[in-house]
Design an enzyme around this catalytic site. Structure first.
Site, PDB file in Angstrom:
ATOM      1  CB  SER A 141      -0.894  -0.008   1.252  1.00  0.00           C
ATOM      2  OG  SER A 141      -1.512   1.245   1.470  1.00  0.00           O
ATOM      3  CE1 TYR A 154      -4.380  -1.924   5.125  1.00  0.00           C
ATOM      4  CE2 TYR A 154      -3.401   0.224   4.668  1.00  0.00           C
ATOM      5  CZ  TYR A 154      -3.946  -0.967   4.220  1.00  0.00           C
ATOM      6  OH  TYR A 154      -4.051  -1.204   2.865  1.00  0.00           O
TER       7      TYR A 154
END
Length: 306
Positions: A141, A154
């Site tokens: 990501s 995350y």
């Protein structure tokens, strides 16, 4: 794809394939003639996706953090479809909220699924990838570029997943296995739609520059990633302009700090903000699993050391 690499009849494995990007990648790979193994937590939903692919498929309901179960899954996939030529570590979850008030079990679960689960996936399927001189793709990501506030688990897990994949690449290159890292931005999945249900997260995203807050359709992202798989690329960018953002990585933490110092106190004062819990439908399944573990833990309380 390379002219010497015919995808037809080869096997691809996709984790987190029940919906969203995982399902989109399964469709993309099947469309290129690969047989597809779909792994995830929801057998019925995985089967529903499999029936739409028009190629040989195999479904395994498995928790990617369970090493023994993943080893059994790898054996099962190899028996039914043959050793994998492509493995995509896509399974992932996210939560939002201040770290100080985060639930230790939930925070830990994000890291376990996104980082430990990716490593367990690679470990289980590496024998097959060695046999085929295949390609392992880690879904990461832009959270690995610059960590954002309110998403500590995350961001930590995706930065760790990137580092893991790069380390693995150096280890297995000599045996013909290629390893790639896919950098995704905002993708139109139920997890991202859940982000926008929470005011502070939505407002933080709203203060990003316009290109950086754009949300991309799943099928388009799957197509970008599919091209990277076809090229066995070491880095895959979805959208492609993220390649240019790599050059700016040293400056991203400073930009995030400046934005957070200016906007976060105002937002926290203006809006009540609670922990999001695990986001998206897949996150709710993980939450239910965590609840079951807690109920069966002696005393029903937090884990020891949490």
């Amino acid at each position: 794809m390379s002219r010497s690499w015919d995808p037809r009849g080869r096997t691809a494995v996709v984790t987190g394939a029940a919906r969203g990007l995982g399902a989109g990648l399964a469709r993309r790979l099947a469309g290129r003639g690969l047989d597809v193994a779909l792994l995830g937590r929801e057998a019925a939903t995985l089967e529903a996706v499999a029936t739409t692919l028009g190629t040989r498929t195999h479904v395994v309901e498995v928790d990617v953090t369970d090493d023994a179960a993943l080893r059994r899954a790898a054996d099962e996939v190899t028996r039914h479809l043959g050793p994998p030529s492509v493995v995509v570590a896509n399974a992932g979850v996210a939560e939002g909220g201040p770290f100080a008030t985060s639930d230790p079990d939930t925070w830990r679960r994000v890291v376990e699924v996104n980082l430990v689960g990716s490593a367990a996936t690679a470990r289980s399927f590496l024998p097959g990838l060695r046999a085929t001189r295949g390609y392992f793709l880690q879904i990461a990501s832009t959270a690995a570029f610059g960590a954002a506030p309110m998403m500590s688990a995350y961001c930590a897990s995706k930065a760790g997943a990137e580092a893991f994949a790069r380390s693995l690449r150096a280890e297995v290159a000599s045996v013909g296995v290629a390893v790639g890292v896919a950098y995704l931005h905002w993708t139109d999945t139920d997890m991202i739609r859940d982000v926008d249900r929470h005011t502070v997260l939505r407002e933080l995203r709203g203060h990003m520059p316009a290109p950086a807050r754009r949300v991309y359709p799943v099928d388009r992202v799957a197509d970008w990633i599919g091209r990277g798989i076809e090229r066995r690329s070491p880095s895959v960018y979805a959208p492609p302009w993220l390649r240019l953002a790599q050059a700016g990585r040293p400056f991203f933490p400073l930009a995030v700090d400046l934005l957070s110092r200016r906007e976060l106190p105002r937002l926290m004062e203006a809006y009540a903000f609670e922990q999001t819990g695990l986001l998206g439908h897949g996150g709710r399944i993980e939450e239910a699993s965590l609840d079951a573990v807690t109920r069966h833990r002696p005393g029903g309380g937090p884990a020891a050391g949490a």
